[in-house]
Design an enzyme around this catalytic site. Structure first.
Site, short mmCIF file in Angstrom:
data_model
loop_
_atom_site.label_atom_id
_atom_site.label_comp_id
_atom_site.label_asym_id
_atom_site.label_seq_id
_atom_site.Cartn_x
_atom_site.Cartn_y
_atom_site.Cartn_z
CG HIS A 116 -2.17 0.75 1.08
ND1 HIS A 116 -2.58 1.86 1.74
CD2 HIS A 116 -3.12 0.42 0.33
CE1 HIS A 116 -3.80 2.27 1.34
NE2 HIS A 116 -4.29 1.67 0.39
CE LYS A 118 -1.93 5.05 -1.52
NZ LYS A 118 -1.99 4.10 -0.07
CG ASP A 123 18.59 11.54 -9.61
OD1 ASP A 123 18.62 10.36 -10.53
OD2 ASP A 123 18.56 12.54 -10.08
#
Length: 178
Positions: A116, A118, A123
């Protein structure tokens, strides 16, 4: 930087063109969408700043615009890795197959419970995280938030979590028969 959604629909063609051919003359886009400064365009600019790597850990990814951004980075030589949820990667509109077809490395969970997270790491120096799934619905309709930070301590913690999940979801480690 803090971004709040929903974001009004906007054209990102100029951002994509500049990222694909830096310094090339701008070409007008014939689409009817306005360009300009929106939460989506600011998110796109942050992701497009990747020069070496983009690590994505996303529950759901169905926004074609963001998929184009990720594909452009991949074509430009940026190492892109994506971890996603197995159940949501196969839903109608998911961009995961498109990204895999383009040669982007994708791994997914193999057990119950959702992957779940996000977040994105650009870089190994910039963390993009919040409630936003990379879906058109979330971007255009939902009350969502994104926090962009370049604090080494936070980036390191999320990078370590990404690497742990990346290795856990390595297909070489799957056990099909107990």
């Amino acid at each position: 930087e803090v971004l709040f959604f929903p974001s009004r629909p906007c054209c990102i063609e100029a951002l994509l063109a500049e990222a694909a051919e830096p310094g090339a003359p701008a070409r007008p886009c014939p689409c009817p969408l306005p360009s300009g400064d929106t939460a989506l365009s600011r998110l796109v600019r942050r992701v497009l700043s990747a020069r070496r790597s983009l690590d994505l850990c996303l529950f759901s990814f169905s926004c074609p615009q963001l998929a184009r951004v990720v594909q452009l980075l991949h074509r430009r030589g940026v190492r892109v890795r994506l971890v996603t949820d197995a159940q949501y990667m196969g839903l109608h509109g998911s961009q995961i197959g498109r990204l895999r077809h383009a040669g982007i490395q994708v791994r997914h969970d193999q057990h119950s419970g959702y992957m779940h997270h996000k977040f994105a790491i650009v870089d190994r120096r910039m963390l993009i995280t919040g409630s936003l799934n990379w879906t058109t619905q979330a971007i255009q309709s939902n009350r969502e938030n994104v926090l962009v930070v370049e604090d080494a301590e936070y980036v390191k913690a999320f990078q370590e979590e990404f690497e742990r999940i990346w290795e856990e979801y390595n297909p070489a480690n799957y056990s099909f028969f107990p």
